[in-house]
Design an enzyme around this catalytic site. Structure first.
Site, PDB file in Angstrom:
ATOM      1  N   HIS A 107       1.048  -1.148  -0.057  1.00 35.07           N
ATOM      2  CA  HIS A 107       0.051  -0.298  -0.067  1.00 35.07           C
ATOM      3  C   HIS A 107       0.938   1.295  -0.075  1.00 35.07           C
ATOM      4  O   HIS A 107       0.276   2.394  -0.161  1.00 35.07           O
ATOM      5  CB  HIS A 107      -0.960   0.078   1.154  1.00 35.07           C
ATOM      6  CG  HIS A 107      -1.898  -1.078   1.106  1.00 35.07           C
ATOM      7  ND1 HIS A 107      -2.661  -1.502   0.176  1.00 35.07           N
ATOM      8  CD2 HIS A 107      -2.126  -2.041   2.234  1.00 35.07           C
ATOM      9  CE1 HIS A 107      -3.289  -2.516   0.504  1.00 35.07           C
ATOM     10  NE2 HIS A 107      -3.060  -3.018   1.749  1.00 35.07           N
ATOM     11  N   ASP A 147      -2.947 -10.463  -2.233  1.00 36.71           N
ATOM     12  CA  ASP A 147      -3.146 -10.182  -1.104  1.00 36.71           C
ATOM     13  C   ASP A 147      -4.741  -9.631  -1.325  1.00 36.71           C
ATOM     14  O   ASP A 147      -5.106  -9.332  -2.398  1.00 36.71           O
ATOM     15  CB  ASP A 147      -2.561  -8.595  -0.539  1.00 36.71           C
ATOM     16  CG  ASP A 147      -2.857  -8.161   0.688  1.00 36.71           C
ATOM     17  OD1 ASP A 147      -2.203  -8.484   1.777  1.00 36.71           O
ATOM     18  OD2 ASP A 147      -3.971  -7.523   0.751  1.00 36.71           O
ATOM     19  N   HIS A 172      -6.321  -7.132  -0.493  1.00 40.94           N
ATOM     20  CA  HIS A 172      -6.607  -5.575  -0.619  1.00 40.94           C
ATOM     21  C   HIS A 172      -5.872  -5.303  -1.890  1.00 40.94           C
ATOM     22  O   HIS A 172      -4.813  -5.753  -2.382  1.00 40.94           O
ATOM     23  CB  HIS A 172      -5.997  -4.772   0.591  1.00 40.94           C
ATOM     24  CG  HIS A 172      -6.653  -5.069   1.760  1.00 40.94           C
ATOM     25  ND1 HIS A 172      -6.064  -6.166   2.662  1.00 40.94           N
ATOM     26  CD2 HIS A 172      -7.838  -4.504   2.412  1.00 40.94           C
ATOM     27  CE1 HIS A 172      -6.983  -6.241   3.724  1.00 40.94           C
ATOM     28  NE2 HIS A 172      -7.944  -5.400   3.431  1.00 40.94           N
ATOM     29  N   ASP A 221      -4.242 -12.790   3.632  1.00 37.90           N
ATOM     30  CA  ASP A 221      -5.616 -12.378   4.303  1.00 37.90           C
ATOM     31  C   ASP A 221      -6.723 -12.687   3.383  1.00 37.90           C
ATOM     32  O   ASP A 221      -7.878 -11.813   3.618  1.00 37.90           O
ATOM     33  CB  ASP A 221      -5.403 -10.798   4.682  1.00 37.90           C
ATOM     34  CG  ASP A 221      -4.713  -9.998   3.214  1.00 37.90           C
ATOM     35  OD1 ASP A 221      -4.614 -10.354   2.299  1.00 37.90           O
ATOM     36  OD2 ASP A 221      -4.578  -8.522   3.663  1.00 37.90           O
TER      37      ASP A 221
END
Length: 342
Positions: free
Chosen positions: A158, A193, A195, A282
């Site tokens: 991120h 991931d 996200h 995740d």
């Protein structure tokens, strides 16, 4: 397959952050890395400490002024606000017109996008060695290893070129991909991931030499929001070199694997000569930040399909939080990948 990790990565220990307007315990804890490290030991992986490659590879990807802001930012904050205050931004410059201020509180807002990256006494050392871990794994692959695993913590995907975001300070996967370009003509970075790899998208959006693919729920309704829409395909030299594959929240394991196959097909079409995987666990059904339903056998199948690309590969740890299956999911992916490349 060798793994890399440095105990100094445990020094970043945030207590809480704000989510949906409420203070809550911070999900990105040192224990995550300890669980993964201990699993590696049990499964017979050789774990090596990273070498110190300095700031050059980091500044090749990130704004050098952002990098230079971080080493003493926590100490300066404590001097100004006191040791009990939480070192997060409380003001922001909006859409980024203006200039970086000299005051530490203004600088926090300039270089940090949200409350999820609070600075602690050990943050700088942790993020520095997290990046060095990725660089050392990359160099092992560039020097002939079929694959290497970088147990990076804090994670990185991120982090944008000039700001922290979503638990991340330095974009370890982009640092790895950029360094692989010293050896390979075309590199692919695939983000599994749950996200959006929004920081990677920001960094790579105008590059045509690194193909970027991210699998994630629609950012219109799921964090990290803002970036990662299907129509964001790159600009300039990077036109067509970004691919966002969107999942429904609650998607099944089969849904995830079908999109993974689409991403793998795009990597083949790009002609990638080396691969970086932003590896998040995740996507697990029982992860504290769960949005889709992948289980241990699904992570193993993801590993088989990515290994079948038969590319020199750097596996860079991203998310995967303190749910009950974290160690099992990591074991399933990493041991399967190790067996598949033998």
């Amino acid at each position: 397959m060798k793994a890399y990790f440095d105990e100094r990565q445990l020094g970043h220990a945030p207590v809480h952050y704000f989510r949906r307007g409420a203070a809550m315990p911070h999900q990105e804890q040192p224990q995550r890395a300890e669980i993964l490290r201990d699993m590696l030991i049990r499964e017979g992986f050789e774990i090596s400490p990273p070498a110190d490659h300095g700031l050059g590879p980091i500044k090749a990807v990130h704004n050098p002024d952002y990098v230079d802001f971080l080493p003493d930012a926590h100490a300066r904050f404590v001097e100004s606000a006191g040791p009990e205050a939480l070192a997060i931004p409380t003001m922001h410059p909006g859409r980024r017109r203006g200039k970086e201020p000299r005051d530490i509180h203004g600088q926090l807002g300039w270089w940090m996008t949200d409350t999820s990256t609070p600075l602690t006494e050990g943050t700088w050392e942790a993020v520095y060695w997290s990046a060095q871990t990725a660089i050392s794994a990359t160099d092992a692959v560039a020097q002939g290893a079929r694959a290497a695993y970088a147990l990076c913590r804090p994670p990185g995907h991120h982090a944008m070129r000039d700001c922290s975001n979503g638990f991340c300070f330095f974009n370890n996967a982009c640092i790895a991909a950029n360094r692989l370009r010293d050896t390979y003509g075309k590199v692919a970075l695939i983000d599994v991931d749950v996200h959006t790899g929004n920081g990677s998208l920001d960094i790579l959006y105008e590059r045509g030499d690194i193909f970027f693919c991210s699998l994630h729920p629609d950012p219109a309704t799921y964090p990290t929001f803002y970036l990662g829409h299907a129509d964001e395909t790159g600009e300039g030299e990077g036109e067509g070199a970004s691919l966002n594959l969107l999942l429904e929240q609650g998607a099944s394991q089969d849904d995830v694997l079908a999109l993974l196959d689409e991403g793998i097909g795009a990597i083949r079409a790009f002609g990638a000569e080396a691969l970086v995987v932003s590896l998040g666990f995740d996507m697990a059904a029982d992860d504290p930040l769960a949005a889709v339903n992948v289980h241990a056998d699904g992570f193993a199948e993801m590993a088989r399909r990515l290994a079948a690309l038969d590319l020199p590969s750097v596996l860079v740890q991203e998310g995967g939080y303190l749910g009950p299956s974290l160690a099992d999911n990591a074991r399933s992916f990493l041991t399967t990948f190790r067996e598949a490349i033998r």
